[in-house]
Motif scaffolding. Structure first.
Motif, PDB file in Angstrom:
ATOM      1  N   GLU A   1      47.976  56.986  13.995  1.00  0.00           N
ATOM      2  CA  GLU A   1      48.481  56.602  12.681  1.00  0.00           C
ATOM      3  C   GLU A   1      48.858  55.126  12.625  1.00  0.00           C
TER       4      GLU A   1
ATOM      5  N   GLN B   1      41.746  55.635  10.895  1.00  0.00           N
ATOM      6  CA  GLN B   1      41.882  57.087  10.993  1.00  0.00           C
ATOM      7  C   GLN B   1      41.151  57.791   9.848  1.00  0.00           C
TER       8      GLN B   1
ATOM      9  N   PRO C   1      46.059  53.457   9.654  1.00  0.00           N
ATOM     10  CA  PRO C   1      45.540  54.589   8.874  1.00  0.00           C
ATOM     11  C   PRO C   1      44.127  54.399   8.345  1.00  0.00           C
TER      12      PRO C   1
END
Length: 151
Positions: A88, A94, A91
């Motif tokens: 995280e 991700q 982000p």
């Protein structure tokens, strides 16, 4: 790293690796990466360095955007180094990974991948990589425009 195996054989790559390992084994930290760097130090003519857009990493945007070619033409290859696809900490990286993971090959690229990625990127706010989120969409847009022109 992309490697042309035919050229590597002609260069006799294998004949360099073991001697370099033996010479530097107590001084290298990154193993094979250090050996590769040493070989290219002595043979820079055998190396082609790609633009940062072909190896886009979190370092290129985490503090400030430092990859101008990606800003201009979009990210071509995203590198989730140091676990950033599963972290995280950034982000944006991700959610790019998540979008690829969720997409089923053969599915509708626009609805099932692009729109999903766009929504995920929009939600991944509050970091410097988010500020340049459009660079992750440019090549997909280009691909879709080409695809739409052919129909």
């Amino acid at each position: 790293m992309l490697m042309n195996l035919t050229r590597m054989r002609a260069f006799r790559w294998r004949e360099y690796v073991v001697p370099i390992y033996k010479k530097y084994k107590l001084k290298i930290t990154w193993g094979d990466q250090d050996i590769i760097n040493i070989i290219f130090h002595y043979h820079p003519d055998k190396l082609y360095i790609y633009s940062c857009r072909f190896n886009y990493r979190p370092d290129h945007c985490m503090y400030a955007s430092v990859c101008k070619p990606a800003e201009k033409d979009g990210v071509a290859v995203i590198h989730g180094s140091r676990g950033f696809f599963h972290s995280e900490k950034q982000p944006v990286f991700q959610v790019v990974y998540k979008s690829f993971e969720e997409f089923q090959l053969g599915g509708d690229v626009y609805r099932e991948f692009y729109q999903s990625l766009e929504a995920y990127l929009e939600a991944a706010q509050n970091n410097n990589c988010w500020n340049v989120r459009d660079i992750f969409l440019k090549n997909i847009r280009r691909y879709m425009d080409l695809d739409f022109d052919n129909t």
